[in-house]
Design a protein around this motif. Structure first.
Motif, mmCIF file in Angstrom:
data_model
loop_
_atom_site.group_PDB
_atom_site.id
_atom_site.type_symbol
_atom_site.label_atom_id
_atom_site.label_comp_id
_atom_site.label_asym_id
_atom_site.label_seq_id
_atom_site.Cartn_x
_atom_site.Cartn_y
_atom_site.Cartn_z
ATOM 1 N N THR A 240 1.407 -2.674 5.351
ATOM 2 C CA THR A 240 0.743 -3.716 6.004
ATOM 3 C C THR A 240 -0.853 -3.826 5.717
ATOM 4 O O THR A 240 -1.232 -2.557 5.624
ATOM 5 C CB THR A 240 0.772 -3.692 7.398
ATOM 6 O OG1 THR A 240 0.441 -2.425 7.793
ATOM 7 C CG2 THR A 240 2.266 -4.113 7.963
ATOM 8 N N PRO A 241 -1.385 -5.031 5.499
ATOM 9 C CA PRO A 241 -2.890 -4.813 5.121
ATOM 10 C C PRO A 241 -3.584 -4.264 6.273
ATOM 11 O O PRO A 241 -3.002 -4.125 7.439
ATOM 12 C CB PRO A 241 -3.177 -6.520 4.968
ATOM 13 C CG PRO A 241 -1.747 -6.984 4.464
ATOM 14 C CD PRO A 241 -0.774 -6.368 5.300
ATOM 15 N N ASN B 165 -7.937 -2.925 6.937
ATOM 16 C CA ASN B 165 -9.530 -2.744 6.616
ATOM 17 C C ASN B 165 -9.957 -1.208 6.650
ATOM 18 O O ASN B 165 -9.473 -0.645 7.626
ATOM 19 C CB ASN B 165 -10.149 -3.541 7.540
ATOM 20 C CG ASN B 165 -9.850 -5.141 7.292
ATOM 21 O OD1 ASN B 165 -10.286 -5.353 6.211
ATOM 22 N ND2 ASN B 165 -9.643 -5.869 8.225
ATOM 23 N N LEU C 136 -10.691 -4.028 1.874
ATOM 24 C CA LEU C 136 -9.620 -4.732 2.543
ATOM 25 C C LEU C 136 -8.531 -4.367 1.576
ATOM 26 O O LEU C 136 -8.489 -4.266 0.692
ATOM 27 C CB LEU C 136 -10.069 -6.063 2.467
ATOM 28 C CG LEU C 136 -8.843 -6.936 2.520
ATOM 29 C CD1 LEU C 136 -8.380 -6.879 4.073
ATOM 30 C CD2 LEU C 136 -8.970 -8.473 2.317
ATOM 31 N N ARG D 12 -4.828 -4.924 0.718
ATOM 32 C CA ARG D 12 -4.198 -6.339 0.868
ATOM 33 C C ARG D 12 -2.939 -6.259 -0.056
ATOM 34 O O ARG D 12 -2.919 -5.391 -1.075
ATOM 35 C CB ARG D 12 -4.916 -7.366 0.973
ATOM 36 C CG ARG D 12 -5.804 -7.493 -0.419
ATOM 37 C CD ARG D 12 -6.365 -8.881 -0.729
ATOM 38 N NE ARG D 12 -7.173 -8.864 -1.815
ATOM 39 C CZ ARG D 12 -6.651 -9.051 -3.153
ATOM 40 N NH1 ARG D 12 -5.250 -9.067 -3.341
ATOM 41 N NH2 ARG D 12 -7.273 -9.009 -4.182
ATOM 42 N N LYS D 13 -2.263 -7.239 -0.111
ATOM 43 C CA LYS D 13 -1.092 -7.455 -0.691
ATOM 44 C C LYS D 13 -1.923 -7.899 -2.099
ATOM 45 O O LYS D 13 -2.502 -8.754 -2.128
ATOM 46 C CB LYS D 13 -0.016 -8.517 -0.272
ATOM 47 C CG LYS D 13 0.764 -7.947 1.001
ATOM 48 C CD LYS D 13 1.421 -6.587 0.661
ATOM 49 C CE LYS D 13 2.399 -6.188 1.860
ATOM 50 N NZ LYS D 13 2.714 -5.016 1.398
ATOM 51 N N GLN E 191 -2.110 -10.273 -5.316
ATOM 52 C CA GLN E 191 -2.134 -11.932 -5.411
ATOM 53 C C GLN E 191 -2.263 -12.104 -7.176
ATOM 54 O O GLN E 191 -3.091 -11.277 -7.630
ATOM 55 C CB GLN E 191 -3.348 -12.577 -4.650
ATOM 56 C CG GLN E 191 -3.139 -12.072 -3.349
ATOM 57 C CD GLN E 191 -4.608 -12.525 -2.659
ATOM 58 O OE1 GLN E 191 -5.510 -13.176 -3.245
ATOM 59 N NE2 GLN E 191 -4.597 -12.138 -1.147
ATOM 60 N N LEU F 174 -0.424 -2.110 -2.247
ATOM 61 C CA LEU F 174 -1.748 -2.528 -1.710
ATOM 62 C C LEU F 174 -2.760 -2.752 -2.741
ATOM 63 O O LEU F 174 -2.972 -1.364 -3.236
ATOM 64 C CB LEU F 174 -2.193 -1.788 -0.313
ATOM 65 C CG LEU F 174 -1.212 -1.954 0.786
ATOM 66 C CD1 LEU F 174 -1.601 -0.994 2.050
ATOM 67 C CD2 LEU F 174 -1.428 -3.319 1.620
ATOM 68 N N GLN G 235 -9.412 -4.164 -2.040
ATOM 69 C CA GLN G 235 -10.570 -5.237 -2.416
ATOM 70 C C GLN G 235 -12.119 -4.529 -1.725
ATOM 71 O O GLN G 235 -11.878 -4.595 -0.763
ATOM 72 C CB GLN G 235 -10.280 -6.471 -1.910
ATOM 73 C CG GLN G 235 -11.333 -7.616 -2.237
ATOM 74 C CD GLN G 235 -10.914 -8.957 -1.688
ATOM 75 O OE1 GLN G 235 -9.597 -9.311 -1.707
ATOM 76 N NE2 GLN G 235 -11.585 -9.767 -1.227
ATOM 77 N N ARG H 108 -14.947 -5.242 -0.166
ATOM 78 C CA ARG H 108 -15.238 -6.327 1.014
ATOM 79 C C ARG H 108 -16.628 -6.929 0.695
ATOM 80 O O ARG H 108 -16.776 -8.200 1.032
ATOM 81 C CB ARG H 108 -15.438 -5.607 2.435
ATOM 82 C CG ARG H 108 -14.103 -5.574 2.828
ATOM 83 C CD ARG H 108 -13.969 -4.607 4.108
ATOM 84 N NE ARG H 108 -14.597 -5.129 5.181
ATOM 85 C CZ ARG H 108 -14.833 -4.707 6.407
ATOM 86 N NH1 ARG H 108 -14.031 -3.663 6.687
ATOM 87 N NH2 ARG H 108 -15.568 -5.174 7.414
#
Length: 174
Positions: free
Chosen positions: A3-4, A6, A11, A13-14, A16, A64, A67, A69
């Protein structure tokens, strides 16, 4: 399924499709690809590359992307795979060459380990790296992994094996 989350600077995250440029910058670097699995680097953002990005995005449950931030750029990839048995996870990670040695791997992998421990699904985590990937080995040891004996396969770059228990102190799993 990851799960994403912080961290202080990241960050997690999945993946993209919009990560394609950052992913290409990472996976067109020959040394990164050698250290990650000794595969050839991408040489063009062509149809084959975008098909691979689509596959990573579609299979994003166990990945994951980290990224930054402050800038929004992707700086690392984290991946969880099945380990030796159903209670062990194997992790892998890649950090963009331009931001190595800035603590991003430590921050991202620490958060990943915390998530795996909190899930209750795993009692241990393993990771491998090639013998000459000294920064990776140092990071894993500093995060509490123990180096274990590792059988070496013919024709494969020599590897090191690390295992970390996720059991709380005083907690034992049979």
């Amino acid at each position: 399924m990851l799960t994403p989350m912080n961290t202080r600077r990241l960050l997690l995250r999945k993946p993209q499709m919009s990560d394609a440029e950052d992913l290409f910058a990472m996976l067109s670097d020959a040394e990164t690809c050698r250290m990650d699995g000794n595969y050839p680097p991408y040489s063009a953002m062509d149809e084959a590359f975008f098909a691979d990005v689509q596959a990573i995005v579609a299979d994003g449950d166990d990945r994951l992307f980290a990224q930054e931030r402050a800038s929004g750029r992707m700086v690392a990839i984290l991946h969880v795979m099945p380990g030796e048995d159903s209670r062990q996870a194997e992790i892998g990670f890649i950090v963009t060459p331009a931001v190595r040695r800035q603590g991003y791997a430590r921050e991202a992998v620490s958060a990943l380990l915390a998530q795996l421990a909190a899930s209750g699904d795993y009692v241990s985590v393993k990771a491998t790296c090639y013998m000459d990937n000294l920064p990776c080995a140092a990071l894993l040891l500093s995060l509490g992994f123990e180096e274990m004996p590792c059988a070496q396969a013919d024709g494969v770059l020599p590897q090191r094996l690390f295992v970390k228990s996720l059991a709380s102190k005083g907690e034992h799993h049979l």
